[in-house]
Write a protein that holds these residues in place. Structure first.
Motif, mmCIF file in Angstrom:
data_model
loop_
_atom_site.group_PDB
_atom_site.id
_atom_site.type_symbol
_atom_site.label_atom_id
_atom_site.label_comp_id
_atom_site.label_asym_id
_atom_site.label_seq_id
_atom_site.Cartn_x
_atom_site.Cartn_y
_atom_site.Cartn_z
ATOM 1 N N ALA A 102 7.042 -13.625 9.756
ATOM 2 C CA ALA A 102 7.657 -12.696 10.192
ATOM 3 C C ALA A 102 7.068 -11.196 10.183
ATOM 4 O O ALA A 102 7.232 -10.415 11.234
ATOM 5 C CB ALA A 102 9.297 -12.831 9.771
ATOM 6 N N TYR A 103 6.786 -10.820 9.004
ATOM 7 C CA TYR A 103 6.310 -9.565 8.756
ATOM 8 C C TYR A 103 4.975 -9.535 9.721
ATOM 9 O O TYR A 103 4.854 -8.418 10.097
ATOM 10 C CB TYR A 103 5.888 -9.195 7.196
ATOM 11 N N GLY A 104 3.881 -10.502 9.455
ATOM 12 C CA GLY A 104 2.929 -10.593 10.284
ATOM 13 C C GLY A 104 3.131 -10.490 12.017
ATOM 14 O O GLY A 104 2.604 -9.575 12.630
ATOM 15 N N LEU A 105 4.205 -11.090 12.326
ATOM 16 C CA LEU A 105 4.632 -10.816 13.695
ATOM 17 C C LEU A 105 4.853 -9.594 14.093
ATOM 18 O O LEU A 105 4.488 -9.116 15.155
ATOM 19 C CB LEU A 105 5.698 -11.839 14.056
ATOM 20 N N ALA A 106 5.506 -8.890 13.150
ATOM 21 C CA ALA A 106 6.082 -7.507 13.386
ATOM 22 C C ALA A 106 5.020 -6.470 13.327
ATOM 23 O O ALA A 106 4.779 -5.739 14.319
ATOM 24 C CB ALA A 106 6.912 -7.161 12.456
ATOM 25 N N CYS A 107 3.900 -6.829 12.631
ATOM 26 C CA CYS A 107 2.676 -5.968 12.531
ATOM 27 C C CYS A 107 1.799 -6.173 13.983
ATOM 28 O O CYS A 107 1.303 -5.096 14.507
ATOM 29 C CB CYS A 107 1.805 -6.233 11.504
ATOM 30 N N LEU A 108 1.844 -7.255 14.379
ATOM 31 C CA LEU A 108 0.972 -7.747 15.577
ATOM 32 C C LEU A 108 1.615 -6.766 16.682
ATOM 33 O O LEU A 108 1.093 -6.159 17.557
ATOM 34 C CB LEU A 108 1.219 -9.174 15.977
ATOM 35 N N GLU A 109 3.250 -6.927 16.854
ATOM 36 C CA GLU A 109 3.919 -6.101 17.846
ATOM 37 C C GLU A 109 3.585 -4.829 17.664
ATOM 38 O O GLU A 109 3.423 -3.933 18.707
ATOM 39 C CB GLU A 109 5.306 -6.399 17.831
ATOM 40 N N LEU A 110 3.648 -4.061 16.552
ATOM 41 C CA LEU A 110 3.363 -2.663 16.295
ATOM 42 C C LEU A 110 2.092 -2.374 16.844
ATOM 43 O O LEU A 110 1.971 -1.432 17.281
ATOM 44 C CB LEU A 110 3.622 -2.420 15.008
ATOM 45 N N GLU A 111 1.098 -2.962 16.262
ATOM 46 C CA GLU A 111 -0.303 -2.780 16.795
ATOM 47 C C GLU A 111 -0.756 -2.772 18.193
ATOM 48 O O GLU A 111 -1.417 -2.255 18.576
ATOM 49 C CB GLU A 111 -1.319 -3.113 15.685
ATOM 50 N N ALA A 112 0.146 -3.765 19.050
ATOM 51 C CA ALA A 112 0.031 -3.831 20.244
ATOM 52 C C ALA A 112 0.352 -2.493 21.067
ATOM 53 O O ALA A 112 -0.050 -2.238 22.127
ATOM 54 C CB ALA A 112 0.775 -5.057 20.816
ATOM 55 N N GLY A 113 1.293 -1.758 20.168
ATOM 56 C CA GLY A 113 1.537 -0.332 20.717
ATOM 57 C C GLY A 113 0.484 0.575 20.317
ATOM 58 O O GLY A 113 -0.153 1.304 21.240
ATOM 59 N N ASP A 114 0.122 0.802 19.100
ATOM 60 C CA ASP A 114 -1.045 1.510 18.663
ATOM 61 C C ASP A 114 -1.217 1.113 17.117
ATOM 62 O O ASP A 114 -0.311 0.938 16.008
ATOM 63 C CB ASP A 114 -0.659 2.892 18.674
ATOM 64 N N SER A 115 -2.593 1.046 16.753
ATOM 65 C CA SER A 115 -2.850 0.958 15.381
ATOM 66 C C SER A 115 -2.282 1.919 14.600
ATOM 67 O O SER A 115 -2.059 1.471 13.440
ATOM 68 C CB SER A 115 -4.227 1.029 15.089
ATOM 69 N N VAL A 127 0.362 3.444 14.460
ATOM 70 C CA VAL A 127 1.799 3.170 14.376
ATOM 71 C C VAL A 127 1.924 1.883 13.464
ATOM 72 O O VAL A 127 2.865 1.938 12.530
ATOM 73 C CB VAL A 127 2.675 2.774 15.842
ATOM 74 N N ARG A 128 1.244 1.104 13.641
ATOM 75 C CA ARG A 128 1.240 -0.012 12.670
ATOM 76 C C ARG A 128 1.137 0.492 11.421
ATOM 77 O O ARG A 128 1.263 0.179 10.083
ATOM 78 C CB ARG A 128 0.505 -1.197 12.961
ATOM 79 N N SER A 129 -0.105 1.434 11.015
ATOM 80 C CA SER A 129 -0.383 1.874 9.761
ATOM 81 C C SER A 129 0.517 2.707 9.260
ATOM 82 O O SER A 129 0.702 2.424 7.940
ATOM 83 C CB SER A 129 -1.648 2.970 10.129
ATOM 84 N N LEU A 130 1.533 3.197 9.758
ATOM 85 C CA LEU A 130 2.608 3.995 9.416
ATOM 86 C C LEU A 130 3.729 2.876 8.290
ATOM 87 O O LEU A 130 4.061 3.187 7.343
ATOM 88 C CB LEU A 130 3.411 4.533 10.466
ATOM 89 N N VAL A 131 3.628 1.905 9.041
ATOM 90 C CA VAL A 131 4.494 0.796 8.516
ATOM 91 C C VAL A 131 3.889 0.264 7.430
ATOM 92 O O VAL A 131 4.396 -0.198 6.394
ATOM 93 C CB VAL A 131 5.106 -0.179 9.592
ATOM 94 N N SER A 132 2.714 -0.071 7.732
ATOM 95 C CA SER A 132 1.933 -0.956 6.541
ATOM 96 C C SER A 132 1.703 -0.029 5.359
ATOM 97 O O SER A 132 1.805 -0.499 4.172
ATOM 98 C CB SER A 132 0.437 -1.190 7.088
ATOM 99 N N VAL A 133 1.336 1.255 5.484
ATOM 100 C CA VAL A 133 1.165 2.185 4.231
ATOM 101 C C VAL A 133 2.710 2.371 3.487
ATOM 102 O O VAL A 133 2.653 2.358 2.315
ATOM 103 C CB VAL A 133 0.564 3.542 4.619
ATOM 104 N N GLN A 134 3.794 2.591 4.272
ATOM 105 C CA GLN A 134 4.860 2.589 3.806
ATOM 106 C C GLN A 134 5.466 1.370 2.904
ATOM 107 O O GLN A 134 5.771 1.480 1.679
ATOM 108 C CB GLN A 134 6.064 3.003 4.748
#
Length: 396
Positions: free
Chosen positions: A85-98, A100-107
């Motif tokens: 589920a976390y991976g799928l969330a990362c996929l959707e976030l990075e479909a918006g922009d890398s 934006v996904r980096s914000l979530v990943s680093v946090q």
């Protein structure tokens, strides 16, 4: 846009009908994140990229409300979602922009994970609930100006002074640093590498925004300078002993990248298909030409293969058997293929491929950073090579 669904709910790019292998909860989480990206990121991200600034704090609060921050962790306000589920969330976030996904990943996978895995109960209670809510933003200070792929050579030092610690040194290319409330900083001590929770308001801490980036422009990146920063004894992460601790945090973040890169690739492929089916040349849509269809077919196959790899790694993670070199396989393959897909999609769009009105070149530029952060492709090749041969080539 989020991926349209046809044929009884199957995404059109899901050639292998892989959607049916997900749980209902997985699909629901993907849908929630996809809709959030569609309403909060897509309408604005081209402008954020152009001006080199995104509303990081606002996004963090909104992501916190739906449980995205530290979502694969348990307790302390975290959602406790599965690795898939976390991976799928990362996929959707990075479909918006890398970025934006980096914000979530680093946090979640770096700053929060370090505290969750290696911190004391007091540290967890103090920091994690507010980080999960997006009220506090964290960053992860490992990379140094002269030591990127070789963290064992870090020069940042922490020395004891009575019961306190005093930190001196600098960290570079730190996502979220200019807007962060706290940093997890790794430093060399007389007892080896140790981790520290450093409030950014502590005297002696300076964060400087890195400007003029050509990639990840919708992400806040900075340098951290530590000038005799005095911290109490309880700032140290008690269970973090040695370099293995920060490297385990990187493995967590790399796992999210395995999925995230697919989101950027998918978005590029959607844009290319939409463009090719409407762009008329020689009296017909360019999607009707054999060379264009060959490009689209090859890219779709690589996207499906990358998804299968990510899904397999996610299930290994949920079973508690995922190994670091397996994550290296995922990052090496999926980022490499994602950037190839982005570049190929740009050729289908022709001159329009360089326009900010389309997401393709933005994704390609972002993936240039994804290609080298959290371990360059070469580092992952050496990790895999060591697994295959039993010999380390890192010092050769």
């Amino acid at each position: 846009m989020t991926e349209a669904f046809t044929r009884a709910g199957t995404p059109p790019l899901d050639l292998l009908d892989l959607d049916g292998s997900l749980t209902e909860e997985d699909r629901q989480i993907r849908s929630v994140v996809g809709q959030l990206v569609a309403t909060r990121v897509r309408p604005h991200v081209a402008r954020w990229y152009e001006i080199g600034q995104a509303p990081v704090r606002e996004l963090a609060v909104e992501f916190g409300k739906v449980g995205l921050l530290g979502m694969h962790l348990t307790g302390y306000g975290c959602a406790g979602a599965s690795a898939v589920a976390y991976g799928l969330a990362c996929l959707e976030l990075e479909a918006g922009d890398s970025g934006v996904r980096s914000l979530v990943s680093v946090q979640g996978s770096l700053a929060m994970y370090a505290i969750w895995r290696y911190g004391s109960e007091e540290q967890k209670q103090q920091w994690l609930p507010r980080m999960a809510a997006g009220e506090l933003i964290g960053c992860f200070g490992l990379t140094e100006p002269d030591h990127g792929s070789d963290p064992a050579s870090m020069t940042t030092r922490a020395r004891r002074d009575g019961t306190d610690w005093v930190l001196t040194g600098g960290k570079m290319w730190i996502t979220n640093a200019p807007v962060a409330d706290l940093a997890v900083v790794w430093a060399r001590t007389d007892e080896g590498v140790r981790g520290f929770v450093v409030p950014m308001a502590t005297p002696g801490v300076t964060a400087r925004e890195i400007r003029h980036k050509m990639s990840l422009r919708a992400s806040s990146t900075g340098e951290i300078v530590l000038d005799d920063v005095r911290l109490p004894a309880d700032a140290q992460l008690p269970a973090a002993t040695g370099l293995r601790a920060p490297l385990s945090c990187l493995t967590e973040a790399r796992y999210g990248i395995v999925w995230g890169a697919l989101g950027a690739a998918r978005d590029c492929l959607h844009a290319a298909i939409d463009y090719a089916t409407s762009r008329m040349q020689f009296g017909r849509p360019i999607a009707g030409f054999q060379l264009t269809q060959a490009k689209l077919a090859d890219m779709a196959v690589e996207l499906q293969k990358g998804y299968l790899l990510a899904l397999h790694l996610g299930r290994l993670a949920d079973a508690g058997t995922l190994r670091p070199e397996q994550v290296s396989v995922g990052k090496l393959n999926n980022v490499r293929e994602a950037i190839a897909i982005a570049r190929e999609c740009r050729t289908i769009l022709g001159a329009n491929g360089i326009s900010g009105e389309y997401p393709v070149l933005r994704h390609a530029n972002n993936l240039e950073s994804v290609l080298t952060y959290e371990g360059t492709s070469e580092i992952h090749q050496l990790v895999i090579g060591q697994r295959l041969t039993g010999l380390s080539a890192f010092n050769g």
